[in-house]
Scaffold this motif. Sequence first.
Motif, short mmCIF file in Angstrom:
data_model
loop_
_atom_site.label_atom_id
_atom_site.label_comp_id
_atom_site.label_asym_id
_atom_site.label_seq_id
_atom_site.Cartn_x
_atom_site.Cartn_y
_atom_site.Cartn_z
N GLU A 133 -4.79 5.55 10.54
CA GLU A 133 -5.34 4.59 11.28
C GLU A 133 -5.21 3.33 11.80
O GLU A 133 -4.26 2.89 10.81
CB GLU A 133 -7.00 4.99 10.87
N VAL A 134 -4.51 2.77 12.63
CA VAL A 134 -3.69 1.86 12.83
C VAL A 134 -5.18 0.61 13.05
O VAL A 134 -4.67 -0.54 12.42
CB VAL A 134 -3.22 1.83 13.86
N LEU A 135 -5.93 0.69 13.89
CA LEU A 135 -6.57 -0.47 14.20
C LEU A 135 -8.82 0.35 13.98
O LEU A 135 -9.07 1.24 14.26
CB LEU A 135 -6.82 -0.45 15.40
N LYS A 136 -8.85 -0.76 13.47
CA LYS A 136 -10.53 -0.58 12.97
C LYS A 136 -11.33 -0.96 13.31
O LYS A 136 -10.85 -2.42 12.41
CB LYS A 136 -10.49 0.33 11.53
N ILE A 137 -12.25 -1.38 14.28
CA ILE A 137 -13.51 -2.34 14.67
C ILE A 137 -14.84 -2.41 13.65
O ILE A 137 -15.20 -0.93 14.06
CB ILE A 137 -13.53 -2.53 15.57
N THR A 196 -10.35 -4.62 11.22
CA THR A 196 -8.56 -4.83 9.74
C THR A 196 -7.38 -3.90 11.20
O THR A 196 -7.89 -2.46 11.48
CB THR A 196 -9.12 -3.06 9.09
N PHE A 197 -6.70 -3.76 10.76
CA PHE A 197 -5.22 -3.80 11.45
C PHE A 197 -4.32 -3.40 10.73
O PHE A 197 -3.59 -4.06 9.75
CB PHE A 197 -5.03 -4.92 12.45
N ASN A 198 -3.60 -1.79 10.79
CA ASN A 198 -2.77 -1.80 9.01
C ASN A 198 -3.56 -1.82 8.30
O ASN A 198 -2.57 -2.99 7.20
CB ASN A 198 -1.32 -2.65 9.30
N GLY A 199 -4.46 -2.01 8.62
CA GLY A 199 -5.30 -2.32 6.48
C GLY A 199 -5.53 -3.83 6.71
O GLY A 199 -5.87 -3.94 5.68
N GLU A 200 -5.37 -4.68 7.13
CA GLU A 200 -5.51 -5.91 7.29
C GLU A 200 -6.22 -6.62 8.03
O GLU A 200 -6.46 -6.32 8.73
CB GLU A 200 -3.98 -6.64 7.14
N GLU A 201 -6.74 -7.75 6.95
CA GLU A 201 -8.82 -8.39 7.65
C GLU A 201 -7.60 -9.17 9.27
O GLU A 201 -7.16 -10.03 8.53
CB GLU A 201 -9.31 -8.24 7.28
N ILE A 202 -7.91 -8.52 10.21
CA ILE A 202 -7.67 -9.59 11.32
C ILE A 202 -8.25 -10.88 12.14
O ILE A 202 -8.02 -10.97 13.13
CB ILE A 202 -6.17 -9.61 12.38
N ARG A 236 -1.43 -15.67 18.47
CA ARG A 236 0.28 -15.82 17.97
C ARG A 236 -0.20 -14.91 16.49
O ARG A 236 1.38 -14.23 16.69
CB ARG A 236 0.79 -17.33 17.43
N GLU A 237 -0.84 -14.99 15.57
CA GLU A 237 -0.35 -14.30 14.18
C GLU A 237 -0.72 -13.00 14.85
O GLU A 237 -0.12 -11.77 13.94
CB GLU A 237 -1.40 -14.77 13.35
N ILE A 238 -1.90 -12.03 15.64
CA ILE A 238 -2.02 -11.00 15.73
C ILE A 238 -0.31 -10.55 15.98
O ILE A 238 -0.31 -9.30 16.14
CB ILE A 238 -3.33 -11.18 16.32
N LEU A 239 -0.30 -11.33 17.33
CA LEU A 239 1.16 -10.39 18.13
C LEU A 239 2.11 -10.47 17.18
O LEU A 239 2.45 -9.45 17.21
CB LEU A 239 1.70 -11.81 19.09
N ASP A 240 2.08 -10.77 15.63
CA ASP A 240 3.53 -10.74 15.15
C ASP A 240 3.17 -9.65 14.45
O ASP A 240 3.94 -9.37 13.49
CB ASP A 240 3.28 -12.39 14.22
N ARG A 241 1.97 -9.31 14.18
CA ARG A 241 1.81 -8.03 12.98
C ARG A 241 1.81 -6.69 13.84
O ARG A 241 1.79 -5.89 13.06
CB ARG A 241 -0.02 -8.94 12.42
N LYS A 264 9.16 -5.08 18.46
CA LYS A 264 7.95 -4.13 17.79
C LYS A 264 6.50 -4.24 17.99
O LYS A 264 6.00 -5.14 17.84
CB LYS A 264 8.63 -4.42 16.75
N VAL A 265 5.92 -3.46 18.45
CA VAL A 265 4.27 -3.27 18.34
C VAL A 265 4.03 -1.70 17.86
O VAL A 265 4.53 -0.70 18.26
CB VAL A 265 3.95 -3.31 19.81
N ASP A 266 2.75 -1.58 17.22
CA ASP A 266 2.39 -1.01 16.96
C ASP A 266 0.97 -0.52 18.11
O ASP A 266 0.62 0.92 17.35
CB ASP A 266 1.31 -1.01 15.18
N LEU A 267 0.10 -1.25 18.08
CA LEU A 267 -0.64 -1.22 18.93
C LEU A 267 -0.56 -1.75 20.23
O LEU A 267 -1.01 -3.01 20.49
CB LEU A 267 -2.21 -1.32 18.29
#
Lengths: 331, 514
Positions: free
Chosen positions: B258-262, B314-320, B326-331, B418-421
């Motif tokens: 799971e990559v993104l969980k809302i 949560t995106f890749n296990g981190e609360e975003i 910008r910070e989200i893009l960097d992740r 590099k993009v995961d989602l």
Amino acid sequence: MSKIIHFLKLALVRLGVLPFLLLIAVAIFTFLSDNFLTGRNLINVVRQSTYLTLVSMGQMFALLTGGFDLSVGTILALTSVVGATSMAMAYAAMPDSAMLSILVGILAGGAAGTTIGIVNGIGISLLNVSPFMMSLGMASVGFGLALYLTGGTPVYGMPTEYGDIFGFGAIYGLPVPVVITMVLIIILYFILNWTPAGRYFYAVGGNIKAARLSGINTRLTLFSAYALCGLMAAIAGLLLTARLDTGEANIGATMPLESIAACVIAGVSLRGGIGRLENVVFGALFIGLVQNGMNLARIESYLQIVVIGVLLILAVVADQLRLRLVATMRN
Amino acid sequence: MGMNRSPLLELTGVTREYSGYRALDSVDFTLNSGEVHVLFGENGAGKSTLISIIAGALKANSGQIRFKGQPLRLSSVHHARKLGISAVFQEFSLVPELTVEENLFLGAEETRYGCLNRTAMHARATEVLARLGFQLRPDASTAFLSRAEQQMVEIAKAFRDDLSILILDEPTASLTERETRDLFSLVDHVKSQHVGIIYITHRMSEIRQIGDRITILRDGKFIDTVKADTSESELVRMMTGKVIDQIFPAIRFKPKKEVLKIRDLSTTDKSVIGASISVRSGEIVGIAGLVGSGKSEIARSCFGLIPKSAAEITFNGEEIGHLSPREILDRGLFYIPADRREEGLMMMRNARENIVLPALTTPGISSGMVLKRKAEKVRVKKLADRFNLQPSNPELDAGLFSGGNQQKIMLAKCQTRKVDLFIFDEPTVGVDVGTRTAIYEFIRDLCEMSGAAILLISSDLPEILHLTHRVYVMGGGYITAELEPDEIAEEKILKHFFRDGSVPQKASIEHDLN
Ligand SMILES: Nc1ncnc2c1ncn2[C@@H]1O[C@H](COP(=O)(O)OP(=O)(O)OP(=O)(O)O)[C@@H](O)[C@H]1O
Ligand SMILES: [Mg+2]
């Protein structure tokens, strides 16, 4: 004939209005005064234009992001007054160390001027005040402060070395202000064209929402544009103070108009996102050239102000014409 | 349609060049009164250029135009409007500071004794909007209208004066299905009043529904004018010059982690209420729903663009949830917006700068502080070729590319880092069949080869049906259904468009080629 016209149109589309204005101005002033087209006078023009060049380059950053800075004139004034006052005070306190007091003055004046730019930047980027209101307000604040500090009279008492070096000095025959300006041109050119940060200015003015979605810190970019504009105006203020040998609250009053004019003539878009630094330098030189030519041709100084205003409007009109030409031309 | 009647509008040998590039090459075109004439062609084929000439916005370099039998030379859009030729362009021309009615009468204000006659304008605006069945307040401020509503204002503007020719350039691209139906009955209505309609669309189903004749353009050249019952594959062949038999690629999904969980996402403006979504790598998850159902807002709020009142993202296990774009893009989360002009591109900067904008600080493009301009050029050239950008010159301003090619520039942007989602918001609005296939294949490759997670937000049902692995259906801000792979079917999705379960008419639901 029609071929010539076509060629002219093509040149207008490719190069913009500036080369045409330059040619016309040179032709007119050469005709009006014998002294105009001499090497000596042209060097004079370059030297006189340095202050406007510096301010215009700063103004360009504000314009690129889609705003403008009406407080550049006050920044010059405040820098001059604060710089001169602190330099004179430091010199009075330690008459033996002129260089140290010059340094104190430069730092104090530069800081005062740049602060206005920083406050502009904070208001525009963080508090979402429109550039018009913010810089107009700060223009009043700065000018008021400059007058308050001096009581409206010029500030004397700076070490003579200051004027000797930064106003009248020369390095390898080149006036010091010209050398400093050239160095700054190179630095800013590099920033705009060779660094990510430079692209950010264009991006924020080009489409601020797209810039944000592309991960650009739009607030920081906006802030930097006005801070940088303030810094450039402050440097111009310090150099001009050296040239005048006094700190004055009423220098720079024409700077907002002239710097915006230089940028617009050079093809910087008032909507942001478009503009080239080298053209802005030429735009500032052009205005310096016209002023110099009018002086030589003994055109009254009040009338000169009229001419600059007319030129600004003409440049905008000519640019519109150019855009229309671009749209209709076949080739 | 009588053959003996002279056509309402007749173009012969119309040519238009842009700095040496022939956007239109000796094109012939006739329009009869009382017909819907569809212009069909790939992105950049010259459709918008052609109608701009007819509507007076552009001048042809050569060629004749006859209107009602008389030679016609238009000086401006205003001039054309006076003659009853009105266009609704792809790009809107509304003044956001003005109200709906002020925009309606812009340039043609009604006056009495030299003053604005506000009462009369208000009455007429109300009348026009009512006649068109648009749910718009004449005194509403244009700045706050949705794209669909702005579109309505543009259409209403065309109906302000007496009409002879109505030109619609991809009018349904941002309309809801109901509004589309209303628009079509409107078109039927004006058709019966002998108005000639030129209609540009990339959607087959629309051609079927309202088209009478179709003119196909390819690379600025006139290919043919045919009846509307010409088969789809034949039309596509004429348009592209080749046979395309499969629009949607088959995709093999291998969902992994799971990559993104809302969880329980609500926006402060209540456009999304209590939505929960999960996306895994290696799968394409669709969000279906009508325009205004909140599907796009889910993505926007999770990218930090609209304020949330509550959510756990949560995106890749981190609360975003609290991060900036910008910070989200960097992740590694990239959002590709629906509106190119508004949020996608810097129209006055060239394609190259647009494409590398998200990646300026990445090692390939710069060494932190200094740009590698050579590498940048090479990189962009590669991407332009890969997306088959037309014209293939990335130094051209983004605004000069046709709609579909602008879309390609947007997609190229997300390939620079590099993009995961990936979140695609209406990725194929206004895109021709050929390019669409290319975009779908691009999305497939992202999913299959790079194992990326993809969230596909679309109003285009076939897209959802054929490309997605799982689907969330939205209605009125709520997620009304979550469909597993074996449940994805048209009726199932339609059933959940409205929370009360009423099934909308299938009017504008597009059908795929196969
Ligand atoms: N001002 C311009 N300068 C240079 N080229 C242009 C300009 N305007 C349009 N073009 C080019 O002309 C071609 C035709 O563009 P046009 O907008 O008519 O395409 P279109 O058929 O409407 O495409 P779409 O379906 O994507 O809207 C395109 O290749 C476009 O890049
Ligand atoms: Mg188009």
